[in-house]
Design a protein around this motif. Structure first.
Motif, PDB file in Angstrom:
ATOM      1  N   THR A 262       0.851  -1.184   0.000  1.00  0.00           N
ATOM      2  CA  THR A 262       0.000   0.000   0.000  1.00  0.00           C
ATOM      3  C   THR A 262       0.888   1.235   0.000  1.00  0.00           C
ATOM      4  O   THR A 262       1.853   1.305   0.773  1.00  0.00           O
ATOM      5  CB  THR A 262      -0.919   0.032   1.240  1.00  0.00           C
ATOM      6  N   THR A 263       0.572   2.196  -0.858  1.00  0.00           N
ATOM      7  CA  THR A 263       1.296   3.465  -0.868  1.00  0.00           C
ATOM      8  C   THR A 263       0.339   4.585  -0.463  1.00  0.00           C
ATOM      9  O   THR A 263      -0.876   4.482  -0.662  1.00  0.00           O
ATOM     10  CB  THR A 263       1.911   3.770  -2.245  1.00  0.00           C
ATOM     11  N   ALA A 264       0.905   5.649   0.092  1.00  0.00           N
ATOM     12  CA  ALA A 264       0.085   6.759   0.574  1.00  0.00           C
ATOM     13  C   ALA A 264       0.781   8.070   0.266  1.00  0.00           C
ATOM     14  O   ALA A 264       2.009   8.127   0.140  1.00  0.00           O
ATOM     15  CB  ALA A 264      -0.161   6.635   2.079  1.00  0.00           C
ATOM     16  N   GLN A 265      -0.011   9.137   0.129  1.00  0.00           N
ATOM     17  CA  GLN A 265       0.536  10.477  -0.054  1.00  0.00           C
ATOM     18  C   GLN A 265       0.192  11.299   1.177  1.00  0.00           C
ATOM     19  O   GLN A 265      -0.970  11.341   1.610  1.00  0.00           O
ATOM     20  CB  GLN A 265      -0.030  11.133  -1.309  1.00  0.00           C
ATOM     21  N   LEU A 266       1.188  11.947   1.762  1.00  0.00           N
ATOM     22  CA  LEU A 266       1.020  12.742   2.972  1.00  0.00           C
ATOM     23  C   LEU A 266       1.371  14.191   2.682  1.00  0.00           C
ATOM     24  O   LEU A 266       2.321  14.478   1.949  1.00  0.00           O
ATOM     25  CB  LEU A 266       1.920  12.240   4.104  1.00  0.00           C
ATOM     26  N   ALA A 267       0.624  15.100   3.264  1.00  0.00           N
ATOM     27  CA  ALA A 267       0.938  16.528   3.178  1.00  0.00           C
ATOM     28  C   ALA A 267       0.099  17.261   4.212  1.00  0.00           C
ATOM     29  O   ALA A 267      -0.973  16.793   4.607  1.00  0.00           O
ATOM     30  CB  ALA A 267       0.641  17.076   1.782  1.00  0.00           C
ATOM     31  N   GLU A 268       0.611  18.405   4.644  1.00  0.00           N
ATOM     32  CA  GLU A 268      -0.201  19.256   5.510  1.00  0.00           C
ATOM     33  C   GLU A 268      -1.484  19.640   4.755  1.00  0.00           C
ATOM     34  O   GLU A 268      -1.475  19.755   3.527  1.00  0.00           O
ATOM     35  CB  GLU A 268       0.575  20.519   5.887  1.00  0.00           C
ATOM     36  N   PRO A 269      -2.595  19.823   5.472  1.00  0.00           N
ATOM     37  CA  PRO A 269      -3.864  20.160   4.802  1.00  0.00           C
ATOM     38  C   PRO A 269      -3.871  21.594   4.286  1.00  0.00           C
ATOM     39  O   PRO A 269      -4.446  22.499   4.893  1.00  0.00           O
ATOM     40  CB  PRO A 269      -4.913  19.934   5.893  1.00  0.00           C
ATOM     41  N   ASP A 270      -3.210  21.799   3.149  1.00  0.00           N
ATOM     42  CA  ASP A 270      -3.086  23.116   2.533  1.00  0.00           C
ATOM     43  C   ASP A 270      -3.302  22.936   1.034  1.00  0.00           C
ATOM     44  O   ASP A 270      -2.551  22.203   0.373  1.00  0.00           O
ATOM     45  CB  ASP A 270      -1.681  23.682   2.811  1.00  0.00           C
ATOM     46  N   MET A 271      -4.319  23.599   0.481  1.00  0.00           N
ATOM     47  CA  MET A 271      -4.679  23.381  -0.915  1.00  0.00           C
ATOM     48  C   MET A 271      -3.618  23.865  -1.899  1.00  0.00           C
ATOM     49  O   MET A 271      -3.666  23.522  -3.083  1.00  0.00           O
ATOM     50  CB  MET A 271      -6.013  24.057  -1.233  1.00  0.00           C
ATOM     51  N   ARG A 272      -2.649  24.627  -1.431  1.00  0.00           N
ATOM     52  CA  ARG A 272      -1.592  25.067  -2.340  1.00  0.00           C
ATOM     53  C   ARG A 272      -0.743  23.891  -2.827  1.00  0.00           C
ATOM     54  O   ARG A 272      -0.158  23.957  -3.909  1.00  0.00           O
ATOM     55  CB  ARG A 272      -0.725  26.122  -1.664  1.00  0.00           C
ATOM     56  N   VAL A 273      -0.702  22.809  -2.056  1.00  0.00           N
ATOM     57  CA  VAL A 273       0.086  21.639  -2.470  1.00  0.00           C
ATOM     58  C   VAL A 273      -0.509  20.997  -3.724  1.00  0.00           C
ATOM     59  O   VAL A 273       0.172  20.863  -4.747  1.00  0.00           O
ATOM     60  CB  VAL A 273       0.219  20.620  -1.323  1.00  0.00           C
TER      61      VAL A 273
END
Length: 392
Positions: A262-273
């Protein structure tokens, strides 16, 4: 910068909303990569005037013509571009010959004709207007393939999955999982749901969004729409699409592969990403968004959505399985029903039953063009008004 490579010219539809403002922040930080060709807003004349003076686009559109005179007064002699007025100008901008990418951040079904125009004109479509794919996903994805242009998802969840699919084969996907914060009522006593107020529903714990999408996030119907969107974006069977409630909103999507990984994508909840990834794809560039500090976060939590708490999610999943115009009917009816809730005409607990009632009497039709889907949309709005009048 390679002097032979010009910045990618962006048509930004919905520039005055939350997506548009985030997109302009991204563009302003990457002048060597991106430039503003056109801006389009609806009623926020003051913000559109400020954006026009700051970013100096070649074209500006105000889709609500009642504010045109005020917009001209606010801009004055500070801008020398071309002003278009009225909703019919939006598809014109989307198909503009000088555009390299169209970011559709419009709200609701109004965004469909612009998405269609962009794809028909062979423009890369950065899509934040999820209603386009919810209403007419088959039509738009077929057109994208025929035109040879990408649909670049801007929703954080779909953008996450899009990133995870780079270099992979669709046939190796076992399942995908979209994550949802759970909204403001994730732990609220079910016995108190009848007393939920519009003000409470608009207090989203993670994201800053428009009113309708915030209410839909509280009911998880927005996640249901994203499930439908994912089906078309990634050519999946409905049984392959799952949802987990993840209150930290750090992991935006998972892909389960046939081999057990399983792979996942992580990022702070900021729509600029996701906006920056879509506009600059396939290139990655620096961003002001902080990286995830998992040690600070400490723990990530996941749970299956509770059908008693989120009945609207099940409605959307069923519409995805039915196909045809069922998702278009659900989307249009929801716009009307949520507005009635926000105006105090319906209780929060009446949203799901109202939508279910409308779906039960919908015509069993299959649309073959944009006009057919818009007819279903119009029918659903009228039926929703009739249903609400019987409940109030």
């Amino acid at each position: 910068m390679d002097m032979d490579v010009k910045p990618r010219r962006v048509v930004l539809l919905g520039s005055t909303g939350s997506i548009g403002q985030s997109a302009l922040d991204v563009i302003s930080r990457l002048p060597d990569e991106l430039s503003v060709l056109a801006l389009a807003g609806h009623r926020n004349v003051a913000r559109l005037a400020e954006q026009t003076l700051r970013h100096q686009p070649s074209l500006v559109c105000l889709s609500d013509p009642t504010g045109a005179a005020e917009l001209r007064d606010r801009i004055g002699n500070g801008w020398q571009g071309r002003l278009l007025v009225g909703p019919d100008a939006l598809p014109e901008l989307a198909a503009h010959p000088d555009a390299d990418v169209v970011l559709n951040g419009l709200v609701g079904a109004a965004g469909l004709t612009s998405s269609w125009a962009a794809l028909c004109a062979g423009k890369a479509l950065a899509l934040a207007n999820k209603e386009s794919l919810v209403i007419a996903g088959e039509l738009l994805t077929d057109r994208a393939r025929e035109s040879g242009v990408p649909i670049l998802p801007v929703d954080s969840e779909h953008n996450a999955l899009f990133q995870l699919m780079v270099g992979e084969r669709f046939e190796d996907v076992r399942a995908i999982r979209l994550t949802a914060s759970g909204g403001p009522f994730r732990t609220r006593d079910l016995g108190t749901f009848d007393t939920i107020t519009p003000a409470e529903a608009l207090k989203h714990p993670t994201w800053s969004m428009g009113r309708r999408i915030t209410v839909d996030s509280a009911s998880l119907l927005n996640k249901g729409f994203e499930v439908i969107e994912a089906k078309w974006l990634f050519d999946l069977d409905p049984a392959q699409i799952k949802v987990w409630v993840h209150p930290e909103s750090i992991i935006h999507g998972f892909i389960e592969w046939k081999d057990g990984s399983t792979t996942a994508q992580l990022a702070e909840p900021d729509m600029r990403v996701p906006i920056q990834y879509a506009l600059c794809y396939p290139k990655r560039t620096d961003s002001p968004v902080p990286h995830c500090d998992l040690a600070r976060i400490g723990a990530l939590h996941f749970e299956d959505p509770d059908s008693r708490r989120y009945p609207c999610l099940d409605l959307a999943m069923e519409c995805m399985r039915i196909g045809g115009t069922a998702p278009a009917v659900l989307n249009a009816a929801d716009e009307v029903v949520v507005e009635a809730f926000l105006e105090g005409a319906l209780r929060f607990t009446q949203i799901a039953p109202s939508l279910e009632r409308i779906l039960e009497v919908r015509p069993n039709e299959k649309a073959t063009d944009v006009e057919g889907y818009l007819r279903a949309d119009a029918w659903a709005r009228e039926e929703a008004r009739r249903t609400i009048s019987q409940l109030t």
